[in-house]
Write a protein that holds these residues in place. Structure first.
Motif, PDB file in Angstrom:
ATOM      1  N   ARG A 169       0.832  -1.202   0.000  1.00  0.00           N
ATOM      2  CA  ARG A 169       0.000   0.000   0.000  1.00  0.00           C
ATOM      3  C   ARG A 169       0.872   1.259   0.000  1.00  0.00           C
ATOM      4  O   ARG A 169       1.924   1.293   0.621  1.00  0.00           O
ATOM      5  N   THR A 170       0.405   2.274  -0.683  1.00  0.00           N
ATOM      6  CA  THR A 170       1.131   3.543  -0.770  1.00  0.00           C
ATOM      7  C   THR A 170       0.189   4.684  -0.428  1.00  0.00           C
ATOM      8  O   THR A 170      -1.028   4.533  -0.399  1.00  0.00           O
ATOM      9  N   GLY A 171       0.774   5.857  -0.220  1.00  0.00           N
ATOM     10  CA  GLY A 171      -0.024   7.044   0.039  1.00  0.00           C
ATOM     11  C   GLY A 171      -0.737   6.984   1.373  1.00  0.00           C
ATOM     12  O   GLY A 171      -0.253   6.432   2.362  1.00  0.00           O
ATOM     13  N   VAL A 172      -1.959   7.530   1.401  1.00  0.00           N
ATOM     14  CA  VAL A 172      -2.742   7.560   2.627  1.00  0.00           C
ATOM     15  C   VAL A 172      -3.100   6.165   3.090  1.00  0.00           C
ATOM     16  O   VAL A 172      -3.204   5.883   4.292  1.00  0.00           O
ATOM     17  N   ALA A 173      -3.269   5.250   2.125  1.00  0.00           N
ATOM     18  CA  ALA A 173      -3.647   3.882   2.479  1.00  0.00           C
ATOM     19  C   ALA A 173      -2.576   3.185   3.308  1.00  0.00           C
ATOM     20  O   ALA A 173      -2.865   2.227   4.029  1.00  0.00           O
ATOM     21  N   ALA A 174      -1.335   3.643   3.208  1.00  0.00           N
ATOM     22  CA  ALA A 174      -0.250   3.012   3.959  1.00  0.00           C
ATOM     23  C   ALA A 174      -0.224   3.471   5.417  1.00  0.00           C
ATOM     24  O   ALA A 174       0.503   2.898   6.222  1.00  0.00           O
ATOM     25  N   LEU A 175      -1.016   4.504   5.757  1.00  0.00           N
ATOM     26  CA  LEU A 175      -1.025   5.007   7.123  1.00  0.00           C
ATOM     27  C   LEU A 175      -1.912   4.138   8.003  1.00  0.00           C
ATOM     28  O   LEU A 175      -2.791   3.417   7.520  1.00  0.00           O
ATOM     29  N   SER A 176      -1.687   4.252   9.273  1.00  0.00           N
ATOM     30  CA  SER A 176      -2.547   3.561  10.224  1.00  0.00           C
ATOM     31  C   SER A 176      -3.918   4.237  10.236  1.00  0.00           C
ATOM     32  O   SER A 176      -4.051   5.383   9.809  1.00  0.00           O
ATOM     33  N   PRO A 177      -4.959   3.543  10.678  1.00  0.00           N
ATOM     34  CA  PRO A 177      -6.307   4.144  10.670  1.00  0.00           C
ATOM     35  C   PRO A 177      -6.380   5.488  11.361  1.00  0.00           C
ATOM     36  O   PRO A 177      -7.067   6.402  10.907  1.00  0.00           O
ATOM     37  N   ARG A 178      -5.657   5.656  12.472  1.00  0.00           N
ATOM     38  CA  ARG A 178      -5.716   6.923  13.185  1.00  0.00           C
ATOM     39  C   ARG A 178      -5.156   8.061  12.342  1.00  0.00           C
ATOM     40  O   ARG A 178      -5.742   9.143  12.270  1.00  0.00           O
ATOM     41  N   TYR A 179      -4.029   7.816  11.676  1.00  0.00           N
ATOM     42  CA  TYR A 179      -3.438   8.849  10.839  1.00  0.00           C
ATOM     43  C   TYR A 179      -4.249   9.070   9.567  1.00  0.00           C
ATOM     44  O   TYR A 179      -4.258  10.170   9.002  1.00  0.00           O
ATOM     45  N   GLN A 180      -4.918   8.032   9.084  1.00  0.00           N
ATOM     46  CA  GLN A 180      -5.789   8.216   7.942  1.00  0.00           C
ATOM     47  C   GLN A 180      -6.921   9.180   8.266  1.00  0.00           C
ATOM     48  O   GLN A 180      -7.263  10.053   7.469  1.00  0.00           O
ATOM     49  N   VAL A 181      -7.510   9.026   9.457  1.00  0.00           N
ATOM     50  CA  VAL A 181      -8.567   9.942   9.876  1.00  0.00           C
ATOM     51  C   VAL A 181      -8.030  11.376   9.978  1.00  0.00           C
ATOM     52  O   VAL A 181      -8.664  12.339   9.545  1.00  0.00           O
ATOM     53  N   GLY A 182      -6.807  11.523  10.548  1.00  0.00           N
ATOM     54  CA  GLY A 182      -6.212  12.854  10.650  1.00  0.00           C
ATOM     55  C   GLY A 182      -5.973  13.486   9.292  1.00  0.00           C
ATOM     56  O   GLY A 182      -6.205  14.677   9.102  1.00  0.00           O
ATOM     57  N   ALA A 183      -5.493  12.670   8.321  1.00  0.00           N
ATOM     58  CA  ALA A 183      -5.243  13.198   6.982  1.00  0.00           C
ATOM     59  C   ALA A 183      -6.538  13.629   6.306  1.00  0.00           C
ATOM     60  O   ALA A 183      -6.596  14.683   5.655  1.00  0.00           O
ATOM     61  N   VAL A 184      -7.586  12.837   6.478  1.00  0.00           N
ATOM     62  CA  VAL A 184      -8.876  13.190   5.880  1.00  0.00           C
ATOM     63  C   VAL A 184      -9.407  14.489   6.486  1.00  0.00           C
ATOM     64  O   VAL A 184      -9.920  15.367   5.779  1.00  0.00           O
ATOM     65  N   VAL A 185      -9.288  14.643   7.801  1.00  0.00           N
ATOM     66  CA  VAL A 185      -9.757  15.868   8.462  1.00  0.00           C
ATOM     67  C   VAL A 185      -8.968  17.079   7.975  1.00  0.00           C
ATOM     68  O   VAL A 185      -9.531  18.150   7.710  1.00  0.00           O
ATOM     69  N   ALA A 186      -7.633  16.925   7.858  1.00  0.00           N
ATOM     70  CA  ALA A 186      -6.802  18.038   7.395  1.00  0.00           C
ATOM     71  C   ALA A 186      -7.170  18.442   5.972  1.00  0.00           C
ATOM     72  O   ALA A 186      -7.279  19.640   5.661  1.00  0.00           O
ATOM     73  N   LEU A 187      -7.368  17.465   5.097  1.00  0.00           N
ATOM     74  CA  LEU A 187      -7.754  17.771   3.720  1.00  0.00           C
ATOM     75  C   LEU A 187      -9.113  18.459   3.677  1.00  0.00           C
ATOM     76  O   LEU A 187      -9.333  19.384   2.886  1.00  0.00           O
ATOM     77  N   ALA A 188     -10.032  18.024   4.537  1.00  0.00           N
ATOM     78  CA  ALA A 188     -11.354  18.654   4.569  1.00  0.00           C
ATOM     79  C   ALA A 188     -11.258  20.104   5.020  1.00  0.00           C
ATOM     80  O   ALA A 188     -11.913  20.990   4.460  1.00  0.00           O
ATOM     81  N   VAL A 189     -10.428  20.371   6.040  1.00  0.00           N
ATOM     82  CA  VAL A 189     -10.266  21.746   6.527  1.00  0.00           C
ATOM     83  C   VAL A 189      -9.673  22.633   5.442  1.00  0.00           C
ATOM     84  O   VAL A 189     -10.125  23.774   5.219  1.00  0.00           O
ATOM     85  N   VAL A 190      -8.645  22.129   4.736  1.00  0.00           N
ATOM     86  CA  VAL A 190      -8.026  22.911   3.660  1.00  0.00           C
ATOM     87  C   VAL A 190      -9.029  23.189   2.553  1.00  0.00           C
ATOM     88  O   VAL A 190      -9.113  24.300   2.018  1.00  0.00           O
ATOM     89  N   ALA A 191      -9.809  22.166   2.181  1.00  0.00           N
ATOM     90  CA  ALA A 191     -10.800  22.350   1.127  1.00  0.00           C
ATOM     91  C   ALA A 191     -11.842  23.387   1.512  1.00  0.00           C
ATOM     92  O   ALA A 191     -12.228  24.244   0.702  1.00  0.00           O
ATOM     93  N   ILE A 192     -12.295  23.353   2.764  1.00  0.00           N
ATOM     94  CA  ILE A 192     -13.282  24.326   3.231  1.00  0.00           C
ATOM     95  C   ILE A 192     -12.695  25.733   3.223  1.00  0.00           C
ATOM     96  O   ILE A 192     -13.349  26.704   2.807  1.00  0.00           O
ATOM     97  N   ALA A 193     -11.428  25.865   3.677  1.00  0.00           N
ATOM     98  CA  ALA A 193     -10.784  27.186   3.699  1.00  0.00           C
ATOM     99  C   ALA A 193     -10.625  27.744   2.285  1.00  0.00           C
ATOM    100  O   ALA A 193     -10.861  28.932   2.047  1.00  0.00           O
ATOM    101  N   VAL A 194     -10.223  26.897   1.344  1.00  0.00           N
ATOM    102  CA  VAL A 194     -10.051  27.351  -0.041  1.00  0.00           C
ATOM    103  C   VAL A 194     -11.385  27.789  -0.628  1.00  0.00           C
ATOM    104  O   VAL A 194     -11.493  28.838  -1.278  1.00  0.00           O
ATOM    105  N   CYS A 195     -12.415  26.992  -0.403  1.00  0.00           N
ATOM    106  CA  CYS A 195     -13.748  27.346  -0.922  1.00  0.00           C
ATOM    107  C   CYS A 195     -14.247  28.652  -0.302  1.00  0.00           C
ATOM    108  O   CYS A 195     -14.834  29.503  -0.996  1.00  0.00           O
TER     109      CYS A 195
END
Length: 272
Positions: A46-72
């Motif tokens: 597995r590569t990318g976000v999929a290679a992270l542990s579930p906890r870090y995957q959740v953190g990455a998804v939250v960070a991407l969501a915050v950035v997307a909301i800020a940009v919008c």
């Protein structure tokens, strides 16, 4: 006479090892089925976000969501800033301006039918009380020229060097009448802003000297026309025009009140 096992020789491989033989005499396929099973069980790493542990995957998804909301949100606010007046801008215009100004300002000056054809230089001088109690008036400090020298050759000039003085002067001009009288509360605010800039720049240039104190400051602008291209045949005056403001007492200063009789009248468009 010796008997030779010709079948055994026939089954011997080129590498000298014997091929396994089944009960019916046919060679057994030992590697085929096992290889197929192993290939089916092998999983690509597995590569990318999929290679992270579930906890870090959740953190990455939250960070991407915050950035997307800020940009919008940023794009939406800038759109409202440049869009024609509408219900949203009428109700929330102050919030939009607070976000956009001064870093994200948008305007159409680049495409204006009559772009600026003048160079405006902002200058300041001061009344200084020296260590022995005397009062002296400094020469004019060309603040615009100082900013120009700081920007020239600098691949990454600061926002302060590029825009602070220019925006402060535009703010003052737009909030004062032709007699340099403030129009509304924003006019008074623009004067305070210019005073602070003057004190900072004069301290940077050590205008007061050792033991001295800046008591009052005075601004003026020097406007010169940009020479048009020779092929236009247009003639413009090369004589600079000056707009001189009244004297302003700086915070903590002990000089006369702003615009006192000793200052003389402010001039507009006069020659130095």
């Amino acid at each position: 006479m010796e008997a030779y096992d010709t079948g055994s020789d026939a089954r011997q491989g080129r590498d000298g090892q014997e091929d396994p033989v089944g009960s019916d005499g046919a060679p057994e396929e030992t590697g085929g089925a096992a290889g197929a099973t192993g290939a089916s069980q092998a999983v690509a790493p597995r590569t990318g976000v999929a290679a992270l542990s579930p906890r870090y995957q959740v953190g990455a998804v939250v960070a991407l969501a915050v950035v997307a909301i800020a940009v919008c949100a940023h794009i939406g606010l800038v759109f409202l800033h440049v869009a024609p007046s509408n219900t949203l801008t009428k109700q929330h215009g102050e919030a939009v301006d607070e976000w956009v100004f001064p870093e994200f300002e948008q305007n159409w000056k680049l495409f204006a039918p009559n772009p600026l054809q003048q160079n405006i230089s902002v200058q300041v001088r001061a009344d200084v009380s020296t260590a022995d109690g005397e009062i002296r008036t400094t020469g004019w400090y060309d603040l615009s020229a100082e900013d120009g020298r700081a920007i020239d050759g600098n691949p990454l000039p600061s926002h302060t060097q590029q825009n602070e003085l220019r925006r402060a002067w535009d703010f003052f001009v737009s909030s004062h009448d032709s007699d340099n009288r403030p129009v509304g509360m924003r006019g008074t605010l623009s004067e305070t802003y210019l005073r602070h800039i003057a004190v900072q720049r004069l301290e940077r240039n050590d205008a007061a000297g050792e033991g001295g104190t800046v008591e009052r400051v005075q601004y003026r602008s020097r406007t010169t026309n940009v020479e048009p291209p020779s092929w236009t045949g247009e003639k413009v005056s090369d004589r600079p025009a000056y707009r001189e403001l009244p004297w302003w007492t700086v915070p903590g200063g002990t000089g006369p009140e702003d615009g006192g009789a000793a200052d003389g009248a402010a001039t507009n468009g006069g020659a130095a």
